[in-house]
Structure formats: structure tokens, C-alpha cells
Design a protein around this motif. Structure first.
Motif, mmCIF file in Angstrom:
data_model
loop_
_atom_site.group_PDB
_atom_site.id
_atom_site.type_symbol
_atom_site.label_atom_id
_atom_site.label_comp_id
_atom_site.label_asym_id
_atom_site.label_seq_id
_atom_site.Cartn_x
_atom_site.Cartn_y
_atom_site.Cartn_z
ATOM 1 N N GLU A 31 -12.913 -61.933 -3.005
ATOM 2 C CA GLU A 31 -13.949 -62.782 -3.608
ATOM 3 C C GLU A 31 -15.308 -62.095 -3.599
ATOM 4 O OE1 GLU A 31 -15.704 -65.928 -5.607
ATOM 5 O OE2 GLU A 31 -13.610 -65.293 -5.432
ATOM 6 N N LEU A 32 -15.646 -61.424 -2.509
ATOM 7 C CA LEU A 32 -16.924 -60.714 -2.461
ATOM 8 C C LEU A 32 -16.929 -59.540 -3.435
ATOM 9 C CD1 LEU A 32 -17.613 -60.903 1.353
ATOM 10 C CD2 LEU A 32 -19.101 -61.818 -0.453
ATOM 11 N N ASP A 33 -15.787 -58.862 -3.579
ATOM 12 C CA ASP A 33 -15.685 -57.768 -4.539
ATOM 13 C C ASP A 33 -15.871 -58.291 -5.961
ATOM 14 O OD1 ASP A 33 -15.232 -55.034 -5.220
ATOM 15 O OD2 ASP A 33 -13.155 -55.514 -5.726
ATOM 16 N N ARG A 34 -15.304 -59.450 -6.241
ATOM 17 C CA ARG A 34 -15.451 -60.058 -7.562
ATOM 18 C C ARG A 34 -16.919 -60.407 -7.842
ATOM 19 N NH1 ARG A 34 -15.920 -64.683 -10.043
ATOM 20 N NH2 ARG A 34 -15.914 -66.022 -8.208
ATOM 21 N N ARG A 35 -17.599 -60.926 -6.856
ATOM 22 C CA ARG A 35 -18.985 -61.351 -7.044
ATOM 23 C C ARG A 35 -19.994 -60.205 -6.975
ATOM 24 N NH1 ARG A 35 -20.308 -67.107 -5.519
ATOM 25 N NH2 ARG A 35 -18.320 -68.200 -5.526
ATOM 26 N N LEU A 36 -19.762 -59.250 -6.075
ATOM 27 C CA LEU A 36 -20.757 -58.204 -5.821
ATOM 28 C C LEU A 36 -20.406 -56.856 -6.426
ATOM 29 C CD1 LEU A 36 -21.330 -58.931 -2.012
ATOM 30 C CD2 LEU A 36 -22.670 -59.805 -3.949
ATOM 31 N N VAL A 65 -11.847 -58.269 14.745
ATOM 32 C CA VAL A 65 -12.340 -58.550 13.393
ATOM 33 C C VAL A 65 -11.382 -59.518 12.709
ATOM 34 C CG1 VAL A 65 -12.801 -57.490 11.144
ATOM 35 C CG2 VAL A 65 -13.498 -56.321 13.251
ATOM 36 N N THR A 66 -11.952 -60.530 12.019
ATOM 37 C CA THR A 66 -11.122 -61.569 11.382
ATOM 38 C C THR A 66 -11.280 -61.598 9.858
ATOM 39 O OG1 THR A 66 -12.860 -63.219 11.744
ATOM 40 C CG2 THR A 66 -11.170 -63.024 13.462
ATOM 41 N N VAL A 67 -11.715 -60.507 9.267
ATOM 42 C CA VAL A 67 -11.883 -60.428 7.813
ATOM 43 C C VAL A 67 -10.528 -60.615 7.141
ATOM 44 C CG1 VAL A 67 -12.489 -58.895 5.891
ATOM 45 C CG2 VAL A 67 -13.917 -58.947 7.955
ATOM 46 N N THR A 68 -10.519 -61.393 6.057
ATOM 47 C CA THR A 68 -9.274 -61.644 5.323
ATOM 48 C C THR A 68 -9.280 -60.939 3.969
ATOM 49 O OG1 THR A 68 -10.120 -63.611 4.194
ATOM 50 C CG2 THR A 68 -9.110 -63.939 6.393
ATOM 51 N N ASP A 69 -8.093 -60.772 3.407
ATOM 52 C CA ASP A 69 -7.969 -60.201 2.064
ATOM 53 C C ASP A 69 -8.712 -61.059 1.051
ATOM 54 O OD1 ASP A 69 -6.356 -58.204 3.089
ATOM 55 O OD2 ASP A 69 -4.477 -59.135 2.429
ATOM 56 N N GLU A 70 -8.641 -62.376 1.236
ATOM 57 C CA GLU A 70 -9.294 -63.298 0.306
ATOM 58 C C GLU A 70 -10.818 -63.129 0.332
ATOM 59 O OE1 GLU A 70 -5.313 -64.422 1.216
ATOM 60 O OE2 GLU A 70 -6.993 -64.267 2.629
ATOM 61 N N LEU A 126 -22.308 -64.295 4.477
ATOM 62 C CA LEU A 126 -22.577 -64.638 5.878
ATOM 63 C C LEU A 126 -21.279 -64.896 6.639
ATOM 64 C CD1 LEU A 126 -25.743 -66.801 5.239
ATOM 65 C CD2 LEU A 126 -25.683 -64.668 6.553
ATOM 66 N N ASP A 127 -20.306 -65.543 5.982
ATOM 67 C CA ASP A 127 -18.986 -65.711 6.598
ATOM 68 C C ASP A 127 -18.354 -64.342 6.878
ATOM 69 O OD1 ASP A 127 -18.957 -68.507 6.626
ATOM 70 O OD2 ASP A 127 -17.824 -68.675 4.755
ATOM 71 N N TYR A 128 -18.491 -63.448 5.917
ATOM 72 C CA TYR A 128 -17.936 -62.093 6.045
ATOM 73 C C TYR A 128 -18.604 -61.354 7.207
ATOM 74 C CZ TYR A 128 -16.559 -57.391 4.374
ATOM 75 O OH TYR A 128 -16.051 -56.118 4.238
ATOM 76 N N ALA A 129 -19.928 -61.483 7.317
ATOM 77 C CA ALA A 129 -20.651 -60.845 8.426
ATOM 78 C C ALA A 129 -20.132 -61.369 9.764
ATOM 79 C CB ALA A 129 -22.150 -61.097 8.295
ATOM 80 N N GLY A 130 -19.904 -62.666 9.839
ATOM 81 C CA GLY A 130 -19.366 -63.242 11.068
ATOM 82 C C GLY A 130 -17.960 -62.737 11.359
ATOM 83 N N ALA A 131 -17.136 -62.639 10.315
ATOM 84 C CA ALA A 131 -15.758 -62.178 10.493
ATOM 85 C C ALA A 131 -15.718 -60.703 10.894
ATOM 86 C CB ALA A 131 -14.960 -62.406 9.212
ATOM 87 N N MET A 132 -16.640 -59.902 10.359
ATOM 88 C CA MET A 132 -16.718 -58.488 10.741
ATOM 89 C C MET A 132 -17.194 -58.328 12.180
ATOM 90 S SD MET A 132 -18.314 -56.208 7.656
ATOM 91 C CE MET A 132 -18.426 -54.779 8.737
#
Length: 197
Positions: free
Chosen positions: A143-148, A134-139, A123-129
Motif C-alpha cells: 500500500e505504501l509503495d502504491r501511494r508513495l 519487526v512487524t512490517v507486513t506485505d500489505e 506512521l503505522d509502518y514506522a511503528g512496525a519497523m
């Protein structure tokens, strides 16, 4: 208050064959013809392309949990302020079994026990996108790549981007809440449309 789209909907009665077929299918599936579909009827080839694309995405987006897909799309529509997307998306989410409380309290996702840590990150990622710029960060991505996994991250990104396109297009055309969730027990808050110029 009912508003009228900036481009009028193509009525089912008297419409061409393709519009009538699409309207009949939509009425059977959703109980009414979605206003974006009726408005798109003015450009039949784009309407058909959109229908094919939406069907393909629905069939292809199967990596993420259905509830996560619904939550991030709903959050994106809310952030953009597309009342039609919020209304229609809530109806779809509730029909697919998502708990209405999770939609009602989505603004509190960061602290609410109704959401998992992975859902909060998504949900944070959706907001950043959805933020401009766009405010998406490398972190976030790592983290989402690690989890998903790669496929899950790509699906998440695609769904948020697609919901941005839907919501911004509807907002530009003045397409607002159609009442798919009105009168239901869910009482999901619907974003109010922005002021018209």
C-alpha cells in the motif's frame, strides 16, 4: 533534572581543530552543540563520517513531503524513547514549519483528523519497523509503495531505520533531552528516558 551522558562530551574549549570546527558549525546552525556530536568527538573519524552521512541524507531525502519525513522520524524517536531525539527533532520540525499540534497529538494519529490516510499508513509502518521483532507486513509495503512509489517507500524505510539507529545509540549512551524545545510555546511532549541499569 539534567542527566549526564555515560560518555562525557568533548568540550569545545581545548578540543582539537576538527572538534572546534564541527562545534562552531553546529552552534551556528542549531544554537548549541548537539550532545551526540560533542560525545562523538572522542572518535573524530566516526564523528566526521556521521556528519557527512547526515548531510548527504538531508540533501538526498527529497521524495517525500517534508512534513511526512518529520512525522515518521518523530514517531520513531518517541517509540524508542529517545528524549534527545524527540527534543531535537521537534525543534527541527517546528523550524521547518510543521504545525506543533501535529507533534503534540502524534500518539492519537490513528484517529485524529490532523493526519492524512497516507500519514497514518506511514506512521503505522514506522511503528512496525521499530517494533522488536519487526512487524512490517506485505500489505503495508504494497500500500505504501502504491501511494508513495518505489523511491518514496525506500526513502521512508531509510529514514525510519536511520532514526532507529540515532535513537538507540543515544539511549545506550545516556544522551537525553538537551532543551532545544524547552520554554517554547510548542510544549511538545518529550519521551522520558528508560531506567539506567
Amino acid at each position: 533534572m539534567t542527566t549526564v551522558p555515560r560518555v562525557p562530551a568533548v568540550p569545545s574549549r581545548g578540543a582539537g581543530l576538527l572538534n572546534r570546527v564541527v562545534h562552531a558549525y553546529a552552534r551556528r546552525r542549531f544554537g548549541a552543540v548537539p550532545e551526540p556530536v560533542a560525545v562523538a568527538g572522542h572518535h573524530r573519524r566516526l564523528m566526521l563520517a556521521s556528519a557527512v552521512h547526515e548531510t548527504a541524507v538531508e540533501r538526498a531525502a527529497t521524495v517525500l513531503e517534508p512534513s511526512l519525513r518529520e512525522l515518521v522520524q518523530h514517531r520513531t524517536a518517541t517509540v524508542v524513547g529517545c528524549s534527545w531525539c524527540v527534543d531535537f527533532g521537534a525543534m527541527l520540525a517546528l523550524h521547518r514549519g510543521l504545525d506543533a499540534d501535529r507533534l503534540r497529538h502524534l500518539d492519537d494519529y490513528a484517529t485524529s483528523p490532523l493526519y492524512t490516510d497516507t500519514e497514518r499508513l506511514a506512521l503505522d509502518y514506522a511503528g512496525a519497523m521499530t517494533a522488536l521483532p519487526v512487524t512490517v507486513t506485505d500489505e503495508q509495503v504494497a500500500e505504501l509503495d502504491r501511494r508513495l512509489g518505489h523511491a518514496g517507500l525506500l526513502e521512508l524505510t531509510y529514514l525510519v531505520a536511520l532514526e532507529n539507529a540515532r535513537a538507540r545509540g543515544n539511549a545506550a549512551l545516556g544522551i537525553t533531552d538537551q532543551g532545544f524545545t524547552s520554554g517554547s510555546a510548542c510544549a511538545v511532549p518529550v519521551a522520558s528516558p528508560g531506567p539506567r541499569p
